[in-house]
Design a protein around this motif. Structure first.
Motif, PDB file in Angstrom:
ATOM      1  N   SER A   1       6.910   6.159  -6.898  1.00 37.57           N
ATOM      2  CA  SER A   1       5.761   5.265  -6.906  1.00 37.57           C
ATOM      3  C   SER A   1       4.501   6.134  -6.856  1.00 37.57           C
ATOM      4  CB  SER A   1       5.817   4.338  -5.681  1.00 37.57           C
ATOM      5  OG  SER A   1       4.613   3.606  -5.567  1.00 37.57           O
TER       6      SER A   1
ATOM      7  N   TRP B   1      -4.248  11.118  -5.477  1.00 32.72           N
ATOM      8  CA  TRP B   1      -3.015  10.380  -5.743  1.00 32.72           C
ATOM      9  C   TRP B   1      -1.886  10.802  -4.819  1.00 32.72           C
ATOM     10  CZ3 TRP B   1      -3.420   6.487  -9.205  1.00 32.72           C
ATOM     11  CH2 TRP B   1      -4.555   6.510 -10.018  1.00 32.72           C
TER      12      TRP B   1
ATOM     13  N   TRP C   1      -3.625  -3.385  -4.531  1.00 32.62           N
ATOM     14  CA  TRP C   1      -3.620  -1.918  -4.598  1.00 32.62           C
ATOM     15  C   TRP C   1      -2.711  -1.531  -5.762  1.00 32.62           C
ATOM     16  CZ3 TRP C   1      -4.570   0.960   0.509  1.00 32.62           C
ATOM     17  CH2 TRP C   1      -4.751   2.332   0.275  1.00 32.62           C
TER      18      TRP C   1
ATOM     19  N   ALA D   1       0.424   6.190  -6.639  1.00 30.05           N
ATOM     20  CA  ALA D   1      -0.650   5.295  -6.207  1.00 30.05           C
ATOM     21  C   ALA D   1      -1.917   6.081  -5.891  1.00 30.05           C
ATOM     22  CB  ALA D   1      -0.224   4.502  -4.973  1.00 30.05           C
TER      23      ALA D   1
ATOM     24  N   SER E   1      -0.413   0.491  -8.523  1.00 28.88           N
ATOM     25  CA  SER E   1       0.546   1.595  -8.434  1.00 28.88           C
ATOM     26  C   SER E   1       1.339   1.644  -9.728  1.00 28.88           C
ATOM     27  CB  SER E   1       1.486   1.399  -7.236  1.00 28.88           C
ATOM     28  OG  SER E   1       2.233   0.209  -7.374  1.00 28.88           O
TER      29      SER E   1
ATOM     30  N   LYS F   1       0.862  -1.182   0.000  1.00 28.92           N
ATOM     31  CA  LYS F   1       0.000   0.000   0.000  1.00 28.92           C
ATOM     32  C   LYS F   1       0.898   1.231   0.000  1.00 28.92           C
ATOM     33  CE  LYS F   1      -0.615  -0.333   4.994  1.00 28.92           C
ATOM     34  NZ  LYS F   1      -1.588  -0.574   6.082  1.00 28.92           N
ATOM     35  N   PRO F   2       0.340   2.409  -0.324  1.00 25.92           N
ATOM     36  CA  PRO F   2       1.198   3.589  -0.465  1.00 25.92           C
ATOM     37  C   PRO F   2       1.910   3.963   0.828  1.00 25.92           C
ATOM     38  CG  PRO F   2      -0.974   3.984  -1.411  1.00 25.92           C
ATOM     39  CD  PRO F   2      -1.058   2.683  -0.677  1.00 25.92           C
TER      40      PRO F   2
ATOM     41  N   ASP G   1       5.219   2.400 -11.034  1.00 29.51           N
ATOM     42  CA  ASP G   1       6.619   2.586 -10.667  1.00 29.51           C
ATOM     43  C   ASP G   1       7.377   3.214 -11.829  1.00 29.51           C
ATOM     44  OD1 ASP G   1       6.893   1.567  -8.022  1.00 29.51           O
ATOM     45  OD2 ASP G   1       6.689  -0.467  -8.784  1.00 29.51           O
TER      46      ASP G   1
END
Ligand SMILES: [Zn+2]
Length: 309
Positions: free
Chosen positions: A200, A185, A259, A202, A261, A170-171, A263
Motif C-alpha cells: 500500500s 510517501w 486519504w 500512501a 492510496s 490512513k497509512p 494498492d
C-alpha cells in the motif's frame, strides 16, 4: 446511490442492443453484491502472448494509437459500463516496457494523465467515483501485454472504497510492515493482507486524490512507484503478475477526510505459483493467506539497492 437501472433480484428484460446490455447491473437481494452482466465482453479479443508487435493495437500506428505518443488515453472499445465510463491508459509506446522498467520520468507522465482523467471524469455530474487500475499478466486477466491500465467512472460509490473511507483509512505506521519510507510517501504491507504479496503506497500528508498532488509530490511518487515495481519484479526473480488500483475520494460530495492510496497485490506465493481464491474464501468471505505480511515486508525491504529512494 446505484443508478436506476439496477435490477433487484428479478430477471431483466432481454436486450439485443449492446449499448443497453452494458447497463444490466444487478444487486443480489440478500447480500447486496453488485454484479455487472456484460455479455458483450465475451467477444473482446485476447491477444496471444507471442503476438508480434506489428499486431498490437496499442503500439504506435496500431488500431488504438494511430499517432506517436508518450502516454495516451481513449474510450474502451469493449466497455464494462455504458456512457463512456471506461477508458484505457497507455503508459508507454514501448511494447515490452513495464512499470518496473519505464523509469521515474515516464511514470510521472502516467501519473499526470491519471490525475487529469480523474479530475475530468470526476467533474461529470453522472460520475460519483473514479477507479484507476491495472491488471498485469495473463494470470490476473490482462488480455494485451502492452503496458496499459484502465479507468472506470461509476455513477455510484462502490462498496469497497465506500467502506475504506467510512473506516477512516490512513497509512500503517508499524515499522515491521514498512517497505519504503520517503519524506512524502510510505510503502507498507497491509496488516490484514488478503493476498500473498501486497503493498500500500500512501502520501504521508492526508491527500484526497491524485489531482490534489503538486508537481513535487507527483515527482516523488513516480520515484517511489519505479522503486516498488522494481522490487516486486525482483522478489521472485521474474516479472510478477499483479493487480493495482488507486483509492481516491468519492466525487459524490461526501469527500470528508478521504486519504488516497495505491494498492498493488499479487496472487503469487512463490515464483510462478499462485494462491487461488478458493471455495472456503468465496463461501465464507474470509481469507487464508499463507504468507506472513511482516515477512513479505522484510523481503521487500531487503531488496533495496543503490537505486532505492
Ligand atoms: Zn504494443
Amino acid at each position: 446511490m446505484l443508478q436506476q437501472n439496477v435490477v433487484m433480484g428479478s430477471s431483466p428484460t432481454p436486450k439485443d442492443d449492446p449499448a443497453s446490455s452494458v447497463a444490466d447491473i444487478r444487486r443480489d437481494p440478500a447480500l447486496g453484491t453488485v454484479v455487472h452482466v456484460v455479455r458483450h465482453r465475451q467477444g473482446r479479443p485476447n491477444q496471444p502472448t507471442d503476438v508480434v508487435n506489428d499486431d498490437c493495437p496499442f503500439c504506435p500506428g496500431g488500431l488504438e494509437a494511430p499517432d506517436p505518443y508518450d502516454v495516451r488515453w481513449f474510450v474502451n472499445r469493449w466497455p464494462a459500463m455504458a456512457d463512456d465510463r471506461c477508458e484505457v491508459v497507455l503508459y508507454s509506446p514501448l511494447h515490452d516496457a513495464s512499470m518496473a522498467t519505464l523509469g521515474a520520468p515516464a511514470i510521472a507522465r502516467v501519473i499526470d494523465l491519471w490525475a487529469e482523467r480523474t479530475a475530468t471524469l470526476g467533474a461529470r455530474p453522472d460520475v460519483d467515483y473514479v477507479l484507476v487500475f491495472e491488471n498485469r499478466g495473463a494470470s490476473v486477466g490482462a488480455t494485451i501485454a502492452h503496458p496499459h491500465g484502465q479507468i472506470y467512472a461509476y455513477d455510484h460509490v462502490p462498496d469497497r472504497p465506500a467502506r475504506l473511507f467510512a473506516g477512516s483509512w490512513k497509512p500503517d505506521t508499524d515499522p515491521a510492515r514498512l517497505v519504503v519510507g520517503t519524506d512524502d510517501w510510505t510503502v507498507t504491507v497491509p496488516f490484514a493482507s488478503e493476498f500473498p504479496v501486497a503493498v500500500s503506497i500512501a502520501p504521508r500528508r492526508c491527500t484526497a486524490d491524485l489531482p490534489s498532488l503538486d508537481a513535487t509530490r507527483r515527482a516523488s511518487l513516480s520515484e517511489v512507484l519505479a522503486e516498488v515495481f522494481g522490487r516486486l519484479d525482483a522478489l521472485y526473480g521474474e516479472p510478477i503478475p499483479y493487480m493495482m488500483w488507486i483509492n481516491q475520494r468519492p466525487f459524490d460530495g461526501t469527500t470528508g477526510d478521504a486519504w488516497m492510496s495505491i494498492d498493488i497485490v499479487s496472487p503469487w506465493r512463490r515464483a510462478g505459483l499462485a494462491r487461488f481464491i478458493a471455495a472456503a474464501e468465496v463461501g465464507a468471505g474470509e481469507y487464508f493467506n499463507p504468507v506472513v505480511p511482516e515477512e513479505i515486508a522484510a523481503r521487500l525491504r531487503a531488496l533495496a539497492d543503490d537505486q532505492s529512494v
